[in-house]
Design a protein around this motif. Structure first.
Motif, PDB file in Angstrom:
ATOM      1  N   ALA A 119       3.162   5.725   4.565  1.00  0.00           N
ATOM      2  CA  ALA A 119       2.518   6.444   5.664  1.00  0.00           C
ATOM      3  C   ALA A 119       3.262   6.121   6.953  1.00  0.00           C
ATOM      4  O   ALA A 119       4.200   5.322   6.953  1.00  0.00           O
ATOM      5  CB  ALA A 119       1.044   6.036   5.777  1.00  0.00           C
TER       6      ALA A 119
ATOM      7  N   TYR B 268       2.724   4.082   9.981  1.00  0.00           N
ATOM      8  CA  TYR B 268       1.836   3.003  10.409  1.00  0.00           C
ATOM      9  C   TYR B 268       2.070   2.669  11.878  1.00  0.00           C
ATOM     10  O   TYR B 268       3.217   2.533  12.319  1.00  0.00           O
ATOM     11  CB  TYR B 268       2.061   1.746   9.565  1.00  0.00           C
TER      12      TYR B 268
ATOM     13  N   TRP C  72      -5.562  -6.060   9.217  1.00  0.00           N
ATOM     14  CA  TRP C  72      -4.260  -6.170   9.861  1.00  0.00           C
ATOM     15  C   TRP C  72      -3.338  -7.054   9.043  1.00  0.00           C
ATOM     16  O   TRP C  72      -3.776  -8.064   8.488  1.00  0.00           O
ATOM     17  CB  TRP C  72      -4.420  -6.767  11.264  1.00  0.00           C
TER      18      TRP C  72
ATOM     19  N   ASP D 155      -8.542  -1.413   6.499  1.00  0.00           N
ATOM     20  CA  ASP D 155      -8.673  -1.710   7.934  1.00  0.00           C
ATOM     21  C   ASP D 155      -8.286  -3.142   8.284  1.00  0.00           C
ATOM     22  O   ASP D 155      -8.560  -3.609   9.385  1.00  0.00           O
ATOM     23  CB  ASP D 155     -10.090  -1.428   8.462  1.00  0.00           C
TER      24      ASP D 155
ATOM     25  N   ALA E  80       4.863   4.166  16.095  1.00  0.00           N
ATOM     26  CA  ALA E  80       4.482   4.403  14.700  1.00  0.00           C
ATOM     27  C   ALA E  80       5.758   4.447  13.876  1.00  0.00           C
ATOM     28  O   ALA E  80       6.766   5.023  14.308  1.00  0.00           O
ATOM     29  CB  ALA E  80       3.706   5.695  14.544  1.00  0.00           C
TER      30      ALA E  80
ATOM     31  N   SER F 158       0.456  -4.448  11.642  1.00  0.00           N
ATOM     32  CA  SER F 158       0.006  -3.079  11.386  1.00  0.00           C
ATOM     33  C   SER F 158      -1.305  -3.133  10.620  1.00  0.00           C
ATOM     34  O   SER F 158      -1.570  -4.071   9.870  1.00  0.00           O
ATOM     35  CB  SER F 158       1.036  -2.292  10.568  1.00  0.00           C
ATOM     36  N   LYS F 159      -2.093  -2.083  10.785  1.00  0.00           N
ATOM     37  CA  LYS F 159      -3.419  -2.020  10.169  1.00  0.00           C
ATOM     38  C   LYS F 159      -3.381  -1.173   8.909  1.00  0.00           C
ATOM     39  O   LYS F 159      -2.843  -0.070   8.902  1.00  0.00           O
ATOM     40  CB  LYS F 159      -4.403  -1.417  11.173  1.00  0.00           C
ATOM     41  N   SER F 160      -3.982  -1.700   7.859  1.00  0.00           N
ATOM     42  CA  SER F 160      -4.103  -0.977   6.601  1.00  0.00           C
ATOM     43  C   SER F 160      -4.960   0.266   6.795  1.00  0.00           C
ATOM     44  O   SER F 160      -6.021   0.220   7.422  1.00  0.00           O
ATOM     45  CB  SER F 160      -4.740  -1.870   5.537  1.00  0.00           C
ATOM     46  N   GLN F 161      -4.498   1.370   6.232  1.00  0.00           N
ATOM     47  CA  GLN F 161      -5.291   2.601   6.253  1.00  0.00           C
ATOM     48  C   GLN F 161      -6.314   2.613   5.120  1.00  0.00           C
ATOM     49  O   GLN F 161      -7.158   3.503   5.062  1.00  0.00           O
ATOM     50  CB  GLN F 161      -4.353   3.808   6.157  1.00  0.00           C
ATOM     51  N   VAL F 162      -6.231   1.619   4.243  1.00  0.00           N
ATOM     52  CA  VAL F 162      -7.146   1.518   3.107  1.00  0.00           C
ATOM     53  C   VAL F 162      -8.276   0.547   3.399  1.00  0.00           C
ATOM     54  O   VAL F 162      -9.452   0.861   3.180  1.00  0.00           O
ATOM     55  CB  VAL F 162      -6.379   1.078   1.835  1.00  0.00           C
TER      56      VAL F 162
ATOM     57  N   GLU G  37       0.845  -1.190   0.000  1.00  0.00           N
ATOM     58  CA  GLU G  37       0.000   0.000   0.000  1.00  0.00           C
ATOM     59  C   GLU G  37       0.882   1.243   0.000  1.00  0.00           C
ATOM     60  O   GLU G  37       2.100   1.158  -0.132  1.00  0.00           O
ATOM     61  CB  GLU G  37      -0.931  -0.038   1.211  1.00  0.00           C
TER      62      GLU G  37
END
Length: 141
Positions: free
Chosen positions: A44, A46, A96, A94, A66, A88-92, A41
Protein backbone atom coordinates in the motif's frame (compact mmCIF):
# COMPACT_ATOMS: atom_id res chain seq x y z
CA UNK A 1 27.72 -14.12 10.57
CA UNK A 2 27.77 -10.81 12.46
CA UNK A 3 31.30 -10.91 13.90
CA UNK A 4 32.77 -8.34 11.51
CA UNK A 5 29.95 -5.92 12.22
CA UNK A 6 30.26 -6.35 15.97
CA UNK A 7 33.94 -5.45 15.56
CA UNK A 8 33.00 -2.20 13.83
CA UNK A 9 32.13 -2.74 10.16
CA UNK A 10 29.16 -0.42 9.47
CA UNK A 11 26.05 -1.66 7.70
CA UNK A 12 22.96 -0.53 5.85
CA UNK A 13 20.07 -2.98 6.01
CA UNK A 14 17.12 -2.63 3.68
CA UNK A 15 13.74 -4.36 3.45
CA UNK A 16 14.20 -8.12 3.08
CA UNK A 17 17.39 -8.13 5.16
CA UNK A 18 14.96 -8.17 8.09
CA UNK A 19 13.65 -11.56 7.01
CA UNK A 20 17.00 -13.17 6.27
CA UNK A 21 17.47 -15.81 8.99
CA UNK A 22 14.01 -15.06 10.38
CA UNK A 23 13.70 -18.67 11.51
CA UNK A 24 17.15 -18.71 13.19
CA UNK A 25 17.15 -19.98 16.75
CA UNK A 26 19.74 -17.41 17.88
CA UNK A 27 19.19 -13.66 17.90
CA UNK A 28 22.54 -12.24 16.76
CA UNK A 29 21.18 -11.28 13.32
CA UNK A 30 18.12 -9.59 14.78
CA UNK A 31 20.20 -7.78 17.41
CA UNK A 32 22.53 -6.63 14.60
CA UNK A 33 19.55 -5.38 12.55
CA UNK A 34 18.12 -3.57 15.57
CA UNK A 35 14.60 -4.93 15.04
CA UNK A 36 12.87 -8.28 14.90
CA UNK A 37 10.40 -8.95 12.08
CA UNK A 38 9.11 -12.23 10.71
CA UNK A 39 6.25 -11.09 8.46
CA UNK A 40 4.81 -8.16 6.57
CA UNK A 41 1.41 -6.76 5.67
CA UNK A 42 -0.04 -5.99 2.26
CA UNK A 43 1.39 -3.51 -0.24
CA UNK A 44 0.00 0.00 0.00
CA UNK A 45 0.97 3.66 0.16
CA UNK A 46 1.91 4.06 3.83
CA UNK A 47 2.20 7.38 5.59
CA UNK A 48 5.53 7.93 7.34
CA UNK A 49 5.72 9.88 10.58
CA UNK A 50 9.14 11.19 11.57
CA UNK A 51 9.82 10.71 15.29
CA UNK A 52 13.42 12.01 15.36
CA UNK A 53 13.45 15.08 13.13
CA UNK A 54 16.74 16.28 14.64
CA UNK A 55 18.63 13.14 13.52
CA UNK A 56 20.89 13.69 10.46
CA UNK A 57 19.25 10.80 8.56
CA UNK A 58 15.84 12.49 8.74
CA UNK A 59 17.10 15.96 7.81
CA UNK A 60 15.02 17.35 4.97
CA UNK A 61 12.57 14.43 5.12
CA UNK A 62 9.21 15.88 4.08
CA UNK A 63 6.10 15.67 6.16
CA UNK A 64 3.58 14.60 5.23
CA UNK A 65 5.07 11.78 3.17
CA UNK A 66 3.52 8.60 1.80
CA UNK A 67 5.57 5.75 0.37
CA UNK A 68 5.28 4.48 -3.15
CA UNK A 69 3.65 1.01 -3.18
CA UNK A 70 5.54 -0.92 -0.52
CA UNK A 71 5.11 -3.45 2.28
CA UNK A 72 4.82 -2.63 5.97
CA UNK A 73 6.94 -5.01 8.02
CA UNK A 74 5.49 -6.03 11.36
CA UNK A 75 8.13 -5.24 13.99
CA UNK A 76 7.89 -7.58 16.95
CA UNK A 77 10.80 -6.12 18.91
CA UNK A 78 12.99 -3.04 18.91
CA UNK A 79 16.40 -3.90 20.38
CA UNK A 80 17.87 -1.77 23.21
CA UNK A 81 20.56 0.01 21.14
CA UNK A 82 18.10 1.01 18.42
CA UNK A 83 16.85 4.54 17.86
CA UNK A 84 13.61 4.71 15.89
CA UNK A 85 13.64 7.63 13.45
CA UNK A 86 10.29 7.13 11.66
CA UNK A 87 7.23 4.92 11.88
CA UNK A 88 4.20 3.92 9.84
CA UNK A 89 0.74 2.80 10.90
CA UNK A 90 -0.72 -0.56 9.95
CA UNK A 91 -3.84 -0.32 7.82
CA UNK A 92 -4.92 -3.65 9.31
CA UNK A 93 -4.33 -3.28 13.05
CA UNK A 94 -3.80 0.50 13.50
CA UNK A 95 -0.54 -0.36 15.28
CA UNK A 96 2.55 1.75 14.60
CA UNK A 97 5.75 0.04 13.41
CA UNK A 98 9.27 1.44 13.10
CA UNK A 99 10.26 1.85 9.43
CA UNK A 100 13.53 3.81 9.70
CA UNK A 101 16.09 3.49 12.51
CA UNK A 102 19.71 3.46 13.56
CA UNK A 103 21.36 0.82 15.69
CA UNK A 104 24.64 0.36 17.54
CA UNK A 105 25.85 -3.22 17.31
CA UNK A 106 29.12 -3.61 19.18
CA UNK A 107 31.37 -1.00 17.56
CA UNK A 108 29.30 -0.75 14.38
CA UNK A 109 26.77 1.79 13.23
CA UNK A 110 23.79 0.20 11.49
CA UNK A 111 21.19 2.11 9.48
CA UNK A 112 17.98 0.32 8.60
CA UNK A 113 14.67 0.67 6.84
CA UNK A 114 11.98 -1.87 6.17
CA UNK A 115 10.90 -0.05 3.03
CA UNK A 116 12.43 -0.99 -0.29
CA UNK A 117 10.17 -3.62 -1.84
CA UNK A 118 9.32 -2.05 -5.16
CA UNK A 119 11.05 -0.47 -8.12
CA UNK A 120 8.89 2.58 -7.48
CA UNK A 121 10.40 2.93 -4.01
CA UNK A 122 13.92 2.91 -5.44
CA UNK A 123 12.88 5.56 -7.97
CA UNK A 124 11.53 7.84 -5.25
CA UNK A 125 13.84 10.82 -4.63
CA UNK A 126 12.81 11.18 -0.97
CA UNK A 127 13.59 7.52 -0.27
CA UNK A 128 16.91 7.67 -2.13
CA UNK A 129 18.01 10.83 -0.31
CA UNK A 130 17.18 9.19 3.03
CA UNK A 131 19.21 6.10 2.04
CA UNK A 132 22.20 8.26 1.19
CA UNK A 133 21.97 10.09 4.52
CA UNK A 134 21.68 6.69 6.26
CA UNK A 135 24.79 5.41 4.48
CA UNK A 136 26.70 8.54 5.42
CA UNK A 137 25.60 8.20 9.05
CA UNK A 138 26.53 4.49 9.17
CA UNK A 139 29.97 5.36 7.78
CA UNK A 140 30.43 7.83 10.63
CA UNK A 141 30.57 10.86 8.37
Amino acid sequence: MTTAHHAGVPAVVIHCAMHTYRDAKIDDWREFLGVTSRRHEHQAHYGVEVVAADHPVMREFPEPYATPMDELYVIEKVWPNTTVLAKSKSQVTDKWHPVVWTNRYGDARVFGTTYGHSRETFEDETYLAMLVRGMVWAAGQ
